[in-house]
Design an enzyme around this catalytic site. Structure first.
Site, PDB file in Angstrom:
ATOM      1  NE  ARG A   5      42.112  35.113  46.053  1.00 57.86           N
ATOM      2  CZ  ARG A   5      41.236  35.445  45.114  1.00 57.86           C
ATOM      3  NH1 ARG A   5      40.485  34.529  44.558  1.00 57.86           N
ATOM      4  NH2 ARG A   5      41.106  36.691  44.736  1.00 57.86           N
ATOM      5  NE  ARG A  57      32.050  31.798  40.297  1.00 54.75           N
ATOM      6  CZ  ARG A  57      31.310  31.581  41.379  1.00 54.75           C
ATOM      7  NH1 ARG A  57      31.862  31.690  42.568  1.00 54.75           N
ATOM      8  NH2 ARG A  57      30.026  31.282  41.293  1.00 54.75           N
ATOM      9  CG  ASP A 108      43.461  37.929  37.561  1.00 51.01           C
ATOM     10  OD1 ASP A 108      42.409  37.748  36.932  1.00 51.01           O
ATOM     11  OD2 ASP A 108      44.069  37.035  38.181  1.00 51.01           O
ATOM     12  N   PRO A 109      44.445  39.147  41.091  1.00 47.46           N
ATOM     13  CG  PRO A 109      43.234  38.823  43.051  1.00 47.46           C
ATOM     14  CD  PRO A 109      43.072  38.961  41.574  1.00 47.46           C
ATOM     15  CE1 TYR A 165      31.795  39.039  45.362  1.00 42.60           C
ATOM     16  CE2 TYR A 165      34.171  38.864  45.620  1.00 42.60           C
ATOM     17  CZ  TYR A 165      32.911  38.310  45.738  1.00 42.60           C
ATOM     18  OH  TYR A 165      32.765  37.036  46.242  1.00 42.60           O
TER      19      TYR A 165
HETATM   20  P1  NAD Z   1      26.302  32.587  42.995  1.00 44.79           P
HETATM   21  O1  NAD Z   1      26.402  33.745  42.080  1.00 44.79           O
HETATM   22  O2  NAD Z   1      26.069  31.231  42.407  1.00 44.79           O
HETATM   23  O3  NAD Z   1      25.159  32.816  44.072  1.00 44.79           O
HETATM   24  C1  NAD Z   1      24.790  34.074  44.535  1.00 44.79           C
HETATM   25  C2  NAD Z   1      23.273  34.083  44.706  1.00 44.79           C
HETATM   26  O4  NAD Z   1      22.883  35.360  45.208  1.00 44.79           O
HETATM   27  C3  NAD Z   1      22.535  33.872  43.377  1.00 44.79           C
HETATM   28  O5  NAD Z   1      21.507  32.929  43.545  1.00 44.79           O
HETATM   29  C4  NAD Z   1      21.967  35.263  43.065  1.00 44.79           C
HETATM   30  O6  NAD Z   1      20.807  35.222  42.266  1.00 44.79           O
HETATM   31  C5  NAD Z   1      21.754  35.814  44.466  1.00 44.79           C
HETATM   32  N1  NAD Z   1      21.744  37.296  44.515  1.00 44.79           N
HETATM   33  C6  NAD Z   1      22.670  38.135  43.997  1.00 44.79           C
HETATM   34  N2  NAD Z   1      22.325  39.419  44.236  1.00 44.79           N
HETATM   35  C7  NAD Z   1      21.155  39.370  44.941  1.00 44.79           C
HETATM   36  C8  NAD Z   1      20.300  40.371  45.470  1.00 44.79           C
HETATM   37  N3  NAD Z   1      20.561  41.678  45.335  1.00 44.79           N
HETATM   38  N4  NAD Z   1      19.170  39.963  46.132  1.00 44.79           N
HETATM   39  C9  NAD Z   1      18.875  38.651  46.268  1.00 44.79           C
HETATM   40  N5  NAD Z   1      19.663  37.666  45.778  1.00 44.79           N
HETATM   41  C10 NAD Z   1      20.793  38.023  45.120  1.00 44.79           C
HETATM   42  O7  NAD Z   1      27.639  32.598  43.872  1.00 44.79           O
HETATM   43  P2  NAD Z   1      28.221  31.536  44.897  1.00 44.79           P
HETATM   44  O8  NAD Z   1      29.490  31.054  44.347  1.00 44.79           O
HETATM   45  O9  NAD Z   1      27.186  30.579  45.332  1.00 44.79           O
HETATM   46  O10 NAD Z   1      28.587  32.508  46.105  1.00 44.79           O
HETATM   47  C11 NAD Z   1      27.749  32.648  47.247  1.00 44.79           C
HETATM   48  C12 NAD Z   1      28.372  33.640  48.214  1.00 44.79           C
HETATM   49  O11 NAD Z   1      29.675  33.202  48.596  1.00 44.79           O
HETATM   50  C13 NAD Z   1      28.541  35.043  47.626  1.00 44.79           C
HETATM   51  O12 NAD Z   1      28.241  35.988  48.611  1.00 44.79           O
HETATM   52  C14 NAD Z   1      30.004  35.103  47.266  1.00 44.79           C
HETATM   53  O13 NAD Z   1      30.491  36.410  47.308  1.00 44.79           O
HETATM   54  C15 NAD Z   1      30.623  34.222  48.339  1.00 44.79           C
HETATM   55  N6  NAD Z   1      31.899  33.661  47.871  1.00 44.79           N
HETATM   56  C16 NAD Z   1      31.917  32.672  46.939  1.00 44.79           C
HETATM   57  C17 NAD Z   1      33.135  32.189  46.486  1.00 44.79           C
HETATM   58  C18 NAD Z   1      33.234  31.097  45.473  1.00 44.79           C
HETATM   59  O14 NAD Z   1      34.349  30.754  45.046  1.00 44.79           O
HETATM   60  N7  NAD Z   1      32.159  30.475  45.059  1.00 44.79           N
HETATM   61  C19 NAD Z   1      34.340  32.728  46.987  1.00 44.79           C
HETATM   62  C20 NAD Z   1      34.264  33.753  47.925  1.00 44.79           C
HETATM   63  C21 NAD Z   1      33.044  34.210  48.369  1.00 44.79           C
HETATM   64  N1  UDP Z   2      40.860  32.852  34.493  1.00 43.71           N
HETATM   65  C1  UDP Z   2      41.395  32.345  33.306  1.00 43.71           C
HETATM   66  N2  UDP Z   2      40.539  31.942  32.329  1.00 43.71           N
HETATM   67  C2  UDP Z   2      39.182  31.992  32.457  1.00 43.71           C
HETATM   68  C3  UDP Z   2      38.642  32.505  33.675  1.00 43.71           C
HETATM   69  C4  UDP Z   2      39.510  32.928  34.667  1.00 43.71           C
HETATM   70  O1  UDP Z   2      42.615  32.260  33.138  1.00 43.71           O
HETATM   71  O2  UDP Z   2      38.472  31.604  31.525  1.00 43.71           O
HETATM   72  C5  UDP Z   2      41.785  33.241  35.561  1.00 43.71           C
HETATM   73  C6  UDP Z   2      41.535  34.613  36.143  1.00 43.71           C
HETATM   74  O3  UDP Z   2      42.234  35.601  35.410  1.00 43.71           O
HETATM   75  C7  UDP Z   2      42.092  34.449  37.543  1.00 43.71           C
HETATM   76  C8  UDP Z   2      41.802  32.983  37.879  1.00 43.71           C
HETATM   77  O4  UDP Z   2      41.588  32.340  36.626  1.00 43.71           O
HETATM   78  O5  UDP Z   2      43.476  34.628  37.552  1.00 43.71           O
HETATM   79  C9  UDP Z   2      40.568  32.782  38.762  1.00 43.71           C
HETATM   80  O6  UDP Z   2      39.510  33.485  38.152  1.00 43.71           O
HETATM   81  P1  UDP Z   2      38.005  33.401  38.692  1.00 43.71           P
HETATM   82  O7  UDP Z   2      37.207  34.346  37.852  1.00 43.71           O
HETATM   83  O8  UDP Z   2      37.585  31.977  38.755  1.00 43.71           O
HETATM   84  O9  UDP Z   2      38.077  33.882  40.209  1.00 43.71           O
HETATM   85  P2  UDP Z   2      38.881  35.038  40.991  1.00 43.71           P
HETATM   86  O10 UDP Z   2      39.686  34.294  41.965  1.00 43.71           O
HETATM   87  O11 UDP Z   2      39.752  35.813  40.033  1.00 43.71           O
HETATM   88  O12 UDP Z   2      37.817  35.877  41.569  1.00 43.71           O
END
Ligand code: NAD
Ligand code: UDP
Length: 308
Positions: free
Chosen positions: A273, A184, A269-270, A143
């Site tokens: 942040r 998450r 695990d970071p 990722y």
């Molecule tokens: P999510 O998993 O709910 O949504 C991702 C969507 O992408 C899903 O609908 C999934 O079916 C679709 N998808 C995955 N692989 C695909 C593929 N190969 N082809 C077509 N569709 C595909 O996640 P989210 O939380 O809505 O995140 C959306 C974006 O934001 C992602 O790119 C994620 O990396 C980025 N992001 C989210 C967070 C967060 O905390 N939610 C943090 C950092 C970055």
């Molecule tokens: N985490 C936790 N319990 C859970 C899920 C996650 O303690 O059931 C912790 C995880 O180890 C990390 C933080 O919560 O330190 C955030 O995790 P998440 O998977 O939401 O996102 P990340 O920022 O690690 O991508």
């Protein structure tokens, strides 16, 4: 405008689509439903300005659009680690295909990158100048490195082909429409406390995260897309909490009798942040407005309606 949202059936993408539809745009949602669901956009399915295409972005596709919000990629560690090679293909081939559309049509592309490009950061809070501390062989690398490569591709398409890009580094975002089994931390803790099962804190819970409510995040993405600043720009809420504090907060709000148990900390695990959002404030005039208590209250109400 004709706007393509990849990953539009996911958590953030579906909220973004709601905003774009309300602004009278033509919206194409492209998704393979890996972690998203038709349910998230079903209220638009019959709308004449909305089109849903089931497609995996690993394969190329021809579309004519003006804007591309490129969000397709599983975001939860549980899901992106389930098939790490697929995650890499999604980020590299998928982003190449979307940049190809942008190059051919002249569309502007916004890349949904992540705070994970900073890895386990040595610099705190994280500003965009920091190059990060990512393990390239660990279980999060598919990722983290995938997103880093996606950013590189965006900047090279911009330099080499003049493609208009915007790069957002999204920090932990939460809210309604996350799936109960998303994995998450916020959804896990809320669902666990609603179900009366122990909240699973990984490690000793001293690691920190900063949690942004989804409506704030979507506003930031739209401002970035519509402004002149290319980025990369951090989008997140600077309020920083330990994971144990988060567990206790949710425990207090949902079920003070819920138990907290400690599980092993996943590899890499970071430890901390927190976004430095000076650039978002300066260039996008953006900062989050939803405080954690309010955001958690809204998220809890949503999960209560799903699992309560
Ligand atoms: P999510 O998993 O709910 O949504 C991702 C969507 O992408 C899903 O609908 C999934 O079916 C679709 N998808 C995955 N692989 C695909 C593929 N190969 N082809 C077509 N569709 C595909 O996640 P989210 O939380 O809505 O995140 C959306 C974006 O934001 C992602 O790119 C994620 O990396 C980025 N992001 C989210 C967070 C967060 O905390 N939610 C943090 C950092 C970055
Ligand atoms: N985490 C936790 N319990 C859970 C899920 C996650 O303690 O059931 C912790 C995880 O180890 C990390 C933080 O919560 O330190 C955030 O995790 P998440 O998977 O939401 O996102 P990340 O920022 O690690 O991508």
């Amino acid at each position: 405008m004709r706007i393509l949202v990849t990953g539009g059936a996911g958590f953030i993408g579906s909220h973004l689509i709601d905003r774009l539809m309300a602004l009278d745009h033509d919206v194409i949602c492209l998704d393979n439903f890996y972690t998203g669901s038709k349910r998230n956009v079903e209220h638009w399915l019959d709308h004449p300005r909305f089109k849903l295409i089931e497609h995996d972005i690993i394969e190329s596709i021809e579309l004519d659009v003006d804007r591309i919000y490129h969000l397709a990629c599983p975001a939860s560690p549980v899901h992106y680690q389930a098939d790490p090679i697929k995650t890499i293909k999604t980020n590299v081939f998928g982003t190449l295909h979307m940049l190809g559309i942008a190059k051919r049509t002249g569309a502007r592309l916004l890349m949904a990158s992540t705070s994970e490009v900073y890895g386990d950061p040595d610099v705190h809070p994280q500003s965009e100048e920091y190059w990060g501390n990512v393990n390239c062989t660990g279980i999060r690398s598919n990722y983290d490195e995938g997103k880093r490569m996606a950013e590189t591709l965006c900047f090279d398409y911009h330099r080499q082909h003049g493609v208009e890009i915007r790069v957002a580094r999204i920090f932990n975002t939460y809210g309604d429409r996350m799936f109960e089994n998303d994995g998450r931390v916020v959804s896990n803790f809320i669902v666990q406390s609603l179900q009366g099962i122990p909240l699973t804190v990984y490690g000793d819970g001293s690691q920190t995260r900063s949690f942004c409510f989804v409506s704030d995040l979507v506003e930031g993405l739209m401002r970035l897309m519509n402004g002149d600043y290319i980025g990369p720009v951090n989008l997140g809420n600077p309020g920083e909490y330990t994971i144990l504090q988060l567990a206790q907060m949710i425990q207090g709000m949902v079920n003070p009798n819920a138990e907290i148990v400690f599980k092993p900390l996943p590899q890499d695990d970071p430890r901390r942040r927190r976004p430095d959002i000076s650039k978002a404030k300066q260039y996008l005039n953006w900062e989050p407005t939803v405080q954690i208590e309010e955001g958690l209250t809204r998220a809890i109400a949503y999960f209560r309606s799903r699992v309560g």
